[in-house]
Design a protein around this motif. Structure first.
Motif, PDB file in Angstrom:
ATOM      1  N   LEU A  79       0.835  -1.209   0.000  1.00 25.20           N
ATOM      2  CA  LEU A  79       0.000   0.000   0.000  1.00 25.20           C
ATOM      3  C   LEU A  79       0.866   1.254   0.000  1.00 25.20           C
ATOM      4  CD1 LEU A  79      -2.935  -0.951   2.392  1.00 25.20           C
ATOM      5  CD2 LEU A  79      -3.065  -0.451  -0.046  1.00 25.20           C
ATOM      6  N   THR A  80       1.954   1.215   0.743  1.00 31.70           N
ATOM      7  CA  THR A  80       2.879   2.355   0.769  1.00 31.70           C
ATOM      8  C   THR A  80       3.453   2.591  -0.621  1.00 31.70           C
ATOM      9  OG1 THR A  80       3.432   1.957   3.084  1.00 31.70           O
ATOM     10  CG2 THR A  80       5.001   3.246   1.805  1.00 31.70           C
ATOM     11  N   GLN A  81       3.843   1.522  -1.301  1.00 29.49           N
ATOM     12  CA  GLN A  81       4.346   1.645  -2.672  1.00 29.49           C
ATOM     13  C   GLN A  81       3.282   2.209  -3.606  1.00 29.49           C
ATOM     14  OE1 GLN A  81       5.629  -2.385  -3.508  1.00 29.49           O
ATOM     15  NE2 GLN A  81       7.778  -1.885  -3.114  1.00 29.49           N
ATOM     16  N   LEU A  82       2.063   1.732  -3.449  1.00 24.04           N
ATOM     17  CA  LEU A  82       0.964   2.206  -4.294  1.00 24.04           C
ATOM     18  C   LEU A  82       0.701   3.692  -4.062  1.00 24.04           C
ATOM     19  CD1 LEU A  82      -1.286   1.571  -6.315  1.00 24.04           C
ATOM     20  CD2 LEU A  82      -2.719   0.901  -4.379  1.00 24.04           C
ATOM     21  N   ILE A  83       0.710   4.106  -2.815  1.00 23.20           N
ATOM     22  CA  ILE A  83       0.494   5.518  -2.493  1.00 23.20           C
ATOM     23  C   ILE A  83       1.606   6.374  -3.087  1.00 23.20           C
ATOM     24  CG2 ILE A  83       0.493   7.182  -0.583  1.00 23.20           C
ATOM     25  CD1 ILE A  83      -0.997   4.970   1.058  1.00 23.20           C
ATOM     26  N   GLU A  84       2.849   5.913  -2.965  1.00 20.47           N
ATOM     27  CA  GLU A  84       3.975   6.661  -3.532  1.00 20.47           C
ATOM     28  C   GLU A  84       3.863   6.745  -5.045  1.00 20.47           C
ATOM     29  OE1 GLU A  84       7.389   4.599  -2.006  1.00 20.47           O
ATOM     30  OE2 GLU A  84       7.188   5.488  -0.008  1.00 20.47           O
ATOM     31  N   LEU A  85       3.458   5.646  -5.670  1.00 20.31           N
ATOM     32  CA  LEU A  85       3.281   5.641  -7.118  1.00 20.31           C
ATOM     33  C   LEU A  85       2.181   6.622  -7.526  1.00 20.31           C
ATOM     34  CD1 LEU A  85       3.876   4.501  -9.945  1.00 20.31           C
ATOM     35  CD2 LEU A  85       2.246   2.669  -9.436  1.00 20.31           C
ATOM     36  N   CYS A  86       1.072   6.622  -6.808  1.00 19.83           N
ATOM     37  CA  CYS A  86      -0.033   7.544  -7.109  1.00 19.83           C
ATOM     38  C   CYS A  86       0.421   8.994  -6.975  1.00 19.83           C
ATOM     39  CB  CYS A  86      -1.223   7.285  -6.193  1.00 19.83           C
ATOM     40  SG  CYS A  86      -2.142   5.789  -6.621  1.00 19.83           S
ATOM     41  N   GLN A  87       1.170   9.286  -5.937  1.00 23.43           N
ATOM     42  CA  GLN A  87       1.668  10.650  -5.738  1.00 23.43           C
ATOM     43  C   GLN A  87       2.612  11.044  -6.862  1.00 23.43           C
ATOM     44  OE1 GLN A  87       3.281  10.264  -1.771  1.00 23.43           O
ATOM     45  NE2 GLN A  87       1.389  10.947  -0.800  1.00 23.43           N
ATOM     46  N   SER A  88       3.472  10.118  -7.251  1.00 21.62           N
ATOM     47  CA  SER A  88       4.410  10.379  -8.342  1.00 21.62           C
ATOM     48  C   SER A  88       3.663  10.611  -9.652  1.00 21.62           C
ATOM     49  CB  SER A  88       5.364   9.192  -8.478  1.00 21.62           C
ATOM     50  OG  SER A  88       6.171   9.330  -9.612  1.00 21.62           O
ATOM     51  N   LEU A  89       2.655   9.783  -9.915  1.00 25.16           N
ATOM     52  CA  LEU A  89       1.877   9.937 -11.147  1.00 25.16           C
ATOM     53  C   LEU A  89       1.076  11.235 -11.152  1.00 25.16           C
ATOM     54  CD1 LEU A  89       0.657   6.272 -11.691  1.00 25.16           C
ATOM     55  CD2 LEU A  89       2.376   7.509 -13.019  1.00 25.16           C
ATOM     56  N   ARG A  90       0.568  11.627 -10.001  1.00 31.79           N
ATOM     57  CA  ARG A  90      -0.152  12.912  -9.926  1.00 31.79           C
ATOM     58  C   ARG A  90       0.779  14.073 -10.221  1.00 31.79           C
ATOM     59  NH1 ARG A  90      -3.956  11.839  -4.679  1.00 31.79           N
ATOM     60  NH2 ARG A  90      -5.654  10.866  -5.827  1.00 31.79           N
ATOM     61  N   ALA A  91       1.991  14.026  -9.668  1.00 34.62           N
ATOM     62  CA  ALA A  91       2.962  15.093  -9.917  1.00 34.62           C
ATOM     63  C   ALA A  91       3.347  15.128 -11.398  1.00 34.62           C
ATOM     64  CB  ALA A  91       4.197  14.892  -9.040  1.00 34.62           C
ATOM     65  N   GLU A  92       3.576  13.959 -11.975  1.00 26.17           N
ATOM     66  CA  GLU A  92       3.922  13.883 -13.393  1.00 26.17           C
ATOM     67  C   GLU A  92       2.760  14.374 -14.247  1.00 26.17           C
ATOM     68  OE1 GLU A  92       5.415  10.639 -16.745  1.00 26.17           O
ATOM     69  OE2 GLU A  92       4.912   9.946 -14.736  1.00 26.17           O
ATOM     70  N   ASN A  93       1.546  14.008 -13.889  1.00 24.53           N
ATOM     71  CA  ASN A  93       0.357  14.442 -14.624  1.00 24.53           C
ATOM     72  C   ASN A  93       0.233  15.962 -14.587  1.00 24.53           C
ATOM     73  OD1 ASN A  93      -2.021  14.213 -16.079  1.00 24.53           O
ATOM     74  ND2 ASN A  93      -3.280  13.858 -14.274  1.00 24.53           N
ATOM     75  N   LEU A  94       0.465  16.550 -13.420  1.00 28.67           N
ATOM     76  CA  LEU A  94       0.402  18.002 -13.290  1.00 28.67           C
ATOM     77  C   LEU A  94       1.445  18.657 -14.184  1.00 28.67           C
ATOM     78  CD1 LEU A  94      -0.660  20.588 -11.954  1.00 28.67           C
ATOM     79  CD2 LEU A  94       0.955  20.170 -10.086  1.00 28.67           C
ATOM     80  N   GLN A  95       2.661  18.117 -14.167  1.00 26.75           N
ATOM     81  CA  GLN A  95       3.727  18.664 -15.001  1.00 26.75           C
ATOM     82  C   GLN A  95       3.365  18.554 -16.479  1.00 26.75           C
ATOM     83  OE1 GLN A  95       7.558  16.799 -14.501  1.00 26.75           O
ATOM     84  NE2 GLN A  95       8.487  17.985 -16.139  1.00 26.75           N
ATOM     85  N   LEU A  96       2.830  17.416 -16.885  1.00 23.16           N
ATOM     86  CA  LEU A  96       2.445  17.231 -18.278  1.00 23.16           C
ATOM     87  C   LEU A  96       1.308  18.165 -18.682  1.00 23.16           C
ATOM     88  CD1 LEU A  96       2.671  13.345 -18.540  1.00 23.16           C
ATOM     89  CD2 LEU A  96       4.198  15.015 -19.609  1.00 23.16           C
ATOM     90  N   ARG A  97       0.375  18.386 -17.769  1.00 17.81           N
ATOM     91  CA  ARG A  97      -0.713  19.334 -18.070  1.00 17.81           C
ATOM     92  C   ARG A  97      -0.170  20.748 -18.269  1.00 17.81           C
ATOM     93  NH1 ARG A  97      -6.239  17.799 -16.522  1.00 17.81           N
ATOM     94  NH2 ARG A  97      -6.202  15.640 -15.811  1.00 17.81           N
ATOM     95  N   GLN A  98       0.791  21.121 -17.427  1.00 25.05           N
ATOM     96  CA  GLN A  98       1.401  22.445 -17.550  1.00 25.05           C
ATOM     97  C   GLN A  98       2.165  22.568 -18.860  1.00 25.05           C
ATOM     98  OE1 GLN A  98       3.621  22.540 -13.878  1.00 25.05           O
ATOM     99  NE2 GLN A  98       1.948  23.464 -12.728  1.00 25.05           N
TER     100      GLN A  98
END
Length: 82
Positions: free
Chosen positions: A24-43
């Motif tokens: 679950l910790t790995q999944l949460i970290e992955l989700c946070q990383s993907l959200r940050a990457e998604n935000l960067q890509l949107r920008q």
């Protein structure tokens, strides 16, 4: 159930819970990383769209200026070019 049997069961459950917690910790970290990457890509996409819009505007302006220059040329020069 004996005390020893309960202890074994509890140890197995504890191990399973620890594994689950790690996953679950790995999944949460992955989700946070993907959200940050998604935000960067949107920008970056928004910046790309702005750049494209600006370049289209500059092309339209340049085209209009060329058309105005062509209109100012004497007719004989325009016919010779075309």
């Amino acid at each position: 159930m004996t005390t020893q049997g309960f202890s074994n069961y509890s140890d197995i459950m504890e191990t399973d819970l620890n594994v689950l917690e790690a996953k679950l910790t790995q999944l949460i970290e992955l989700c946070q990383s993907l959200r940050a990457e998604n935000l960067q890509l949107r920008q970056e996409l928004a910046q790309g769209r702005d750049d494209t819009k600006q370049l289209k505007s500059q092309m339209t302006e340049a085209s209009a200026r060329l058309e105005a220059l062509i209109e100012r040329l004497p007719q004989t020069v325009v016919e010779g070019v075309l």
